[in-house]
Design a protein around this motif. Structure first.
Motif, mmCIF file in Angstrom:
data_model
loop_
_atom_site.group_PDB
_atom_site.id
_atom_site.type_symbol
_atom_site.label_atom_id
_atom_site.label_comp_id
_atom_site.label_asym_id
_atom_site.label_seq_id
_atom_site.Cartn_x
_atom_site.Cartn_y
_atom_site.Cartn_z
ATOM 1 N N TYR A 100 0.687 -1.679 0.270
ATOM 2 C CA TYR A 100 0.236 -0.103 0.210
ATOM 3 C C TYR A 100 0.480 1.460 0.192
ATOM 4 C CZ TYR A 100 -3.176 3.914 1.818
ATOM 5 O OH TYR A 100 -3.415 4.518 1.965
ATOM 6 N N PHE A 101 1.781 1.784 0.566
ATOM 7 C CA PHE A 101 2.718 2.097 1.333
ATOM 8 C C PHE A 101 3.460 2.440 0.046
ATOM 9 C CE2 PHE A 101 1.159 2.373 5.555
ATOM 10 C CZ PHE A 101 1.263 3.548 5.583
ATOM 11 N N SER A 102 4.251 1.401 -0.609
ATOM 12 C CA SER A 102 5.207 1.516 -1.577
ATOM 13 C C SER A 102 4.811 2.421 -2.802
ATOM 14 C CB SER A 102 5.582 0.143 -2.518
ATOM 15 O OG SER A 102 6.515 0.146 -1.121
ATOM 16 N N GLU A 103 2.927 1.656 -3.492
ATOM 17 C CA GLU A 103 1.472 2.004 -4.217
ATOM 18 C C GLU A 103 2.205 4.070 -4.299
ATOM 19 O OE1 GLU A 103 0.534 1.098 -7.262
ATOM 20 O OE2 GLU A 103 1.385 -0.659 -7.390
ATOM 21 N N LYS A 104 1.623 4.332 -2.880
ATOM 22 C CA LYS A 104 1.072 5.323 -2.369
ATOM 23 C C LYS A 104 3.033 6.220 -3.053
ATOM 24 C CE LYS A 104 -1.386 8.288 0.675
ATOM 25 N NZ LYS A 104 -2.404 8.513 2.089
ATOM 26 N N ILE A 105 3.512 6.152 -1.829
ATOM 27 C CA ILE A 105 4.439 6.867 -1.542
ATOM 28 C C ILE A 105 5.483 6.878 -3.049
ATOM 29 C CG2 ILE A 105 6.848 7.566 -0.372
ATOM 30 C CD1 ILE A 105 5.141 6.548 2.029
ATOM 31 N N LEU A 106 5.859 5.762 -3.902
ATOM 32 C CA LEU A 106 6.416 5.279 -4.611
ATOM 33 C C LEU A 106 6.441 5.212 -5.874
ATOM 34 C CD1 LEU A 106 10.146 5.732 -5.035
ATOM 35 C CD2 LEU A 106 9.234 3.185 -4.450
ATOM 36 N N ILE A 107 6.116 4.295 -6.668
ATOM 37 C CA ILE A 107 5.493 3.617 -7.718
ATOM 38 C C ILE A 107 4.000 5.185 -8.062
ATOM 39 C CG2 ILE A 107 4.668 1.606 -8.669
ATOM 40 C CD1 ILE A 107 6.641 1.036 -7.181
ATOM 41 N N ASN A 108 3.237 4.981 -7.522
ATOM 42 C CA ASN A 108 2.332 6.169 -8.079
ATOM 43 C C ASN A 108 3.257 6.976 -8.472
ATOM 44 O OD1 ASN A 108 -0.342 4.429 -7.775
ATOM 45 N ND2 ASN A 108 -0.351 5.498 -6.313
ATOM 46 N N PRO A 109 3.704 8.305 -7.579
ATOM 47 C CA PRO A 109 4.481 9.270 -8.218
ATOM 48 C C PRO A 109 6.123 9.345 -9.240
ATOM 49 C CG PRO A 109 4.728 8.919 -5.526
ATOM 50 C CD PRO A 109 4.074 7.675 -6.276
ATOM 51 N N LEU A 110 6.288 7.950 -9.344
ATOM 52 C CA LEU A 110 7.166 7.511 -10.338
ATOM 53 C C LEU A 110 6.091 7.071 -11.761
ATOM 54 C CD1 LEU A 110 10.021 5.157 -8.455
ATOM 55 C CD2 LEU A 110 9.844 7.536 -9.238
ATOM 56 N N GLY A 111 5.117 6.240 -10.856
ATOM 57 C CA GLY A 111 4.044 6.335 -13.024
ATOM 58 C C GLY A 111 3.951 7.850 -13.223
ATOM 59 N N VAL A 132 5.988 18.858 -25.101
ATOM 60 C CA VAL A 132 6.243 20.064 -23.424
ATOM 61 C C VAL A 132 6.264 20.552 -22.504
ATOM 62 C CG1 VAL A 132 8.889 19.887 -25.436
ATOM 63 C CG2 VAL A 132 7.503 21.636 -25.402
ATOM 64 N N GLU A 133 5.083 20.536 -22.952
ATOM 65 C CA GLU A 133 4.472 21.756 -21.732
ATOM 66 C C GLU A 133 3.564 20.798 -20.328
ATOM 67 O OE1 GLU A 133 1.154 20.071 -24.472
ATOM 68 O OE2 GLU A 133 3.365 20.994 -24.617
ATOM 69 N N ASN A 134 4.062 19.514 -20.393
ATOM 70 C CA ASN A 134 3.725 18.267 -19.366
ATOM 71 C C ASN A 134 4.141 18.496 -18.407
ATOM 72 O OD1 ASN A 134 1.985 16.164 -19.927
ATOM 73 N ND2 ASN A 134 2.001 16.945 -21.875
ATOM 74 N N ARG A 135 3.515 18.705 -17.073
ATOM 75 C CA ARG A 135 4.598 18.670 -16.064
ATOM 76 C C ARG A 135 4.453 17.963 -14.501
ATOM 77 N NH1 ARG A 135 6.490 21.371 -18.798
ATOM 78 N NH2 ARG A 135 7.498 23.199 -18.636
ATOM 79 N N VAL A 136 4.822 17.481 -13.998
ATOM 80 C CA VAL A 136 4.311 16.277 -12.559
ATOM 81 C C VAL A 136 4.231 17.609 -11.400
ATOM 82 C CG1 VAL A 136 4.870 14.488 -11.581
ATOM 83 C CG2 VAL A 136 5.444 14.863 -13.898
ATOM 84 N N TYR A 137 3.273 17.070 -10.762
ATOM 85 C CA TYR A 137 3.175 17.644 -9.319
ATOM 86 C C TYR A 137 2.116 16.583 -8.655
ATOM 87 C CZ TYR A 137 1.659 21.683 -13.220
ATOM 88 O OH TYR A 137 1.782 22.607 -13.864
ATOM 89 N N ILE A 138 3.586 16.612 -7.911
ATOM 90 C CA ILE A 138 3.911 15.934 -6.734
ATOM 91 C C ILE A 138 3.760 16.596 -5.065
ATOM 92 C CG2 ILE A 138 5.057 13.534 -5.403
ATOM 93 C CD1 ILE A 138 5.799 12.642 -8.545
ATOM 94 N N ASN A 139 2.891 16.150 -4.186
ATOM 95 C CA ASN A 139 3.531 16.895 -3.179
ATOM 96 C C ASN A 139 4.344 16.204 -2.402
ATOM 97 O OD1 ASN A 139 3.204 19.040 -0.860
ATOM 98 N ND2 ASN A 139 1.050 18.357 -0.560
ATOM 99 N N SER A 140 5.162 16.309 -1.858
ATOM 100 C CA SER A 140 6.324 15.540 -0.773
ATOM 101 C C SER A 140 7.084 16.354 -0.727
ATOM 102 C CB SER A 140 6.476 14.394 -1.643
ATOM 103 O OG SER A 140 6.844 13.622 -0.625
ATOM 104 N N ASN A 141 7.750 16.066 0.448
ATOM 105 C CA ASN A 141 9.433 17.208 0.749
ATOM 106 C C ASN A 141 10.104 16.009 0.794
ATOM 107 O OD1 ASN A 141 8.541 19.068 1.344
ATOM 108 N ND2 ASN A 141 7.337 18.283 2.822
ATOM 109 N N ASP A 142 10.153 14.830 0.166
ATOM 110 C CA ASP A 142 11.507 13.613 0.071
ATOM 111 C C ASP A 142 12.054 13.773 -0.999
ATOM 112 O OD1 ASP A 142 9.607 12.466 -1.348
ATOM 113 O OD2 ASP A 142 9.208 10.749 -0.160
ATOM 114 N N GLU A 143 13.009 12.253 -1.720
ATOM 115 C CA GLU A 143 13.129 12.422 -2.786
ATOM 116 C C GLU A 143 12.416 12.252 -3.894
ATOM 117 O OE1 GLU A 143 13.951 10.376 0.152
ATOM 118 O OE2 GLU A 143 16.416 10.985 0.875
ATOM 119 N N ILE A 144 11.235 11.767 -4.031
ATOM 120 C CA ILE A 144 10.494 11.639 -5.213
ATOM 121 C C ILE A 144 10.275 12.822 -5.736
ATOM 122 C CG2 ILE A 144 8.491 10.752 -6.066
ATOM 123 C CD1 ILE A 144 10.508 8.506 -5.794
#
Length: 473
Positions: A193-204, A218-230
């Motif tokens: 569950y946490f791998s999907e939420k914290i790691l896999i989904n953001p990487l996806g 080229v106008e595409n951007r990624v919006y991830i609300n996280s303060n870690d390495e991801i």
């Protein structure tokens, strides 16, 4: 979930690590609880054995029938409560009291007790896996010595089937191992569950955005609300996307500018030559229009040469021929070469040189190109009868070369754009005579020399000075 996916690898790795940890923990707990259970059994037998020892010593002292009956009654009570067979021997090892009728043939029989030496010293002995030859069962035997004062008086032997002692342990083992398995399953679910939420989904998300950018979005951007390495990866990805978008924008602008710069002279040349061939242009005007066509061809040649130079510089393929040069001599040469343009605009030129000679390190041909471009730029923006000033001076280990014109000042908002390719501050005035590549070429040449160039306005309204440095000799 694919076997090769990151979440599968993570889940498999963590499951193996946690599984091994749980197995080790369950094994340690099993052995610890077994030892604890046997210790508890030993303590119980030892505690009950004290009462039997008191009755047995009393019987040995009095040798009466009623004391024997009292001893047997107590032994039978303890035997039933502890579910153990009990035998009592004297100090020689001869049995004189038993609780199990099947052991009655052992009365007045001397037992071969291997640990008699330890017992005589007052040390209890336990044997956990003793094979009974007559019954075939495995037994747990506890030997408790008896003393009258300091004198060894005999041994109390308590025999319990090992299966009976281990029966409660089976339930404990079942609980321990079931708990370990359930904990392993639960931890795997939590990790997934946490791998999907914290790691896999953001990487996806980053992966999808990267594929879209690769397709040209080229106008595409990624919006991830996280303060870690991801989160840092997402920010870096967006910075990269911004750069790619800027590169793409510059590429489109470059193609558009080049197309525009090429289209204008080609259209003019085509029109003039077609007019001559079709006879539309009178014979006496042919030389005039051919001269215009020639000028347009010259403009095209300058544009192509400038583009080739700029491309070579940006690709790092331009090699400099660094040598000792006389900056004053080069400045005089460039001013003389621009004499026709200066006279055409009726400019007043002031050349201020430090000393007769001022030596520096540089590529002579490329620095002539730099100074010529700066002087041409100054002439373009000077008004008729304006002033142009060229200055050389040394400051420390540097030679400073300045080119000044008293034309309109450069608006502050345009300062950062003048070094861009095809940028023209006054498009209406410079469209025909400027490619917008002169200043970018100047800056690239000086960058290759490891030197700086900057621009300053004398006032907000007029007066512009370009200054660059060279290494002084």
């Amino acid at each position: 979930m694919r076997k090769s996916s990151l979440v599968a690898k993570l889940l498999g790795t963590f499951t193996i690590i946690i599984g091994i940890s749980f197995i080790i923990t369950a094994t340690v707990l099993s052995f610890w609880f077994q030892d604890y259970h046997f210790q508890q059994r030993k303590d119980q037998l030892d505690s009950e054995g004290k009462f039997i020892a008191t009755a047995a010593i009393s019987h040995l002292n009095q040798q009466k029938e009623d004391t024997l009956d009292e001893l047997l009654g107590l032994m039978n009570f303890v035997s039933k409560s502890m579910n153990a067979d009990i035998l009592v021997t004297d100090y020689r090892g001869i049995v004189y009291a038993v609780t199990n009728s099947q052991d009655s043939d052992l009365i007045f029989t001397k037992l071969d007790i291997t640990a008699m030496d330890l017992l005589q010293k007052g040390q209890p002995v336990e044997e956990r896996n003793v094979k009974n030859k007559s019954s075939g069962r495995t037994e747990y035997i506890y030997y408790k010595p008896m003393f009258l004062g300091n004198q060894f008086s005999g041994v109390i032997i308590m025999v319990t089937p090992l299966s009976q002692i281990k029966e409660p342990l089976k339930k404990v083992y079942t609980i321990i191992w079931l708990s370990a398995i359930l904990a392993l399953i639960l931890s795997s679910i939590v990790i997934y569950y946490f791998s999907e939420k914290i790691l896999i989904n953001p990487l996806g998300k980053i992966n999808v955005a990267a594929k879209r950018i690769a397709k040209g979005e080229v106008e595409n951007r990624v919006y991830i609300n996280s303060n870690d390495e991801i989160g840092e990866l997402a920010k870096s990805f967006n910075i990269m996307a911004d750069s790619l978008e800027e590169v793409e924008k510059n590429r489109r602008e470059f193609i558009s500018n080049v197309s525009h710069e090429l289209r204008s002279p080609i259209t003019s040349i085509k029109g003039f030559i077609a007019g001559i061939l079709d006879g539309i242009i009178p014979k006496d005007k042919e030389n005039y229009y051919l001269t215009i066509a020639y000028d347009e061809i010259q403009r095209l040649a300058r544009l192509v040469n400038d583009l080739l130079d700029l491309s070579a510089m940006e690709a790092g393929k331009l090699k400099l021929n660094i040598s000792k040069i006389d900056v004053n001599e080069i400045l005089k040469h460039c001013v003389i070469n621009s004499e026709h343009k200066i006279k055409t605009k009726k400019l007043k030129v002031d050349v201020v040189l430090e000393g007769d000679n001022l030596y520096a390190l540089g590529d002579r041909d490329r620095l002539i190109q730099v100074i010529t471009n700066l002087i041409d730029n100054a002439i373009k923006y000077c008004n008729e009868n304006g002033n142009l000033k060229v200055i050389t001076k040394s400051r420390g280990s540097k030679v400073l070369v300045s080119v000044y014109n008293d034309g309109p000042g450069i608006p502050e908002i345009e300062m950062k754009y003048i070094w861009d390719r095809f940028y023209k501050s006054d498009k209406s005035r410079t469209n025909k005579i400027s490619t917008g590549l002169g200043l970018p070429i100047v800056r690239h040449i000086l960058n290759l020399h490891g030197e700086d160039i900057w621009v300053e306005n004398k006032t907000v309204d007029f007066g512009v000075t370009f200054t660059f440095t060279l290494k002084k000799i």
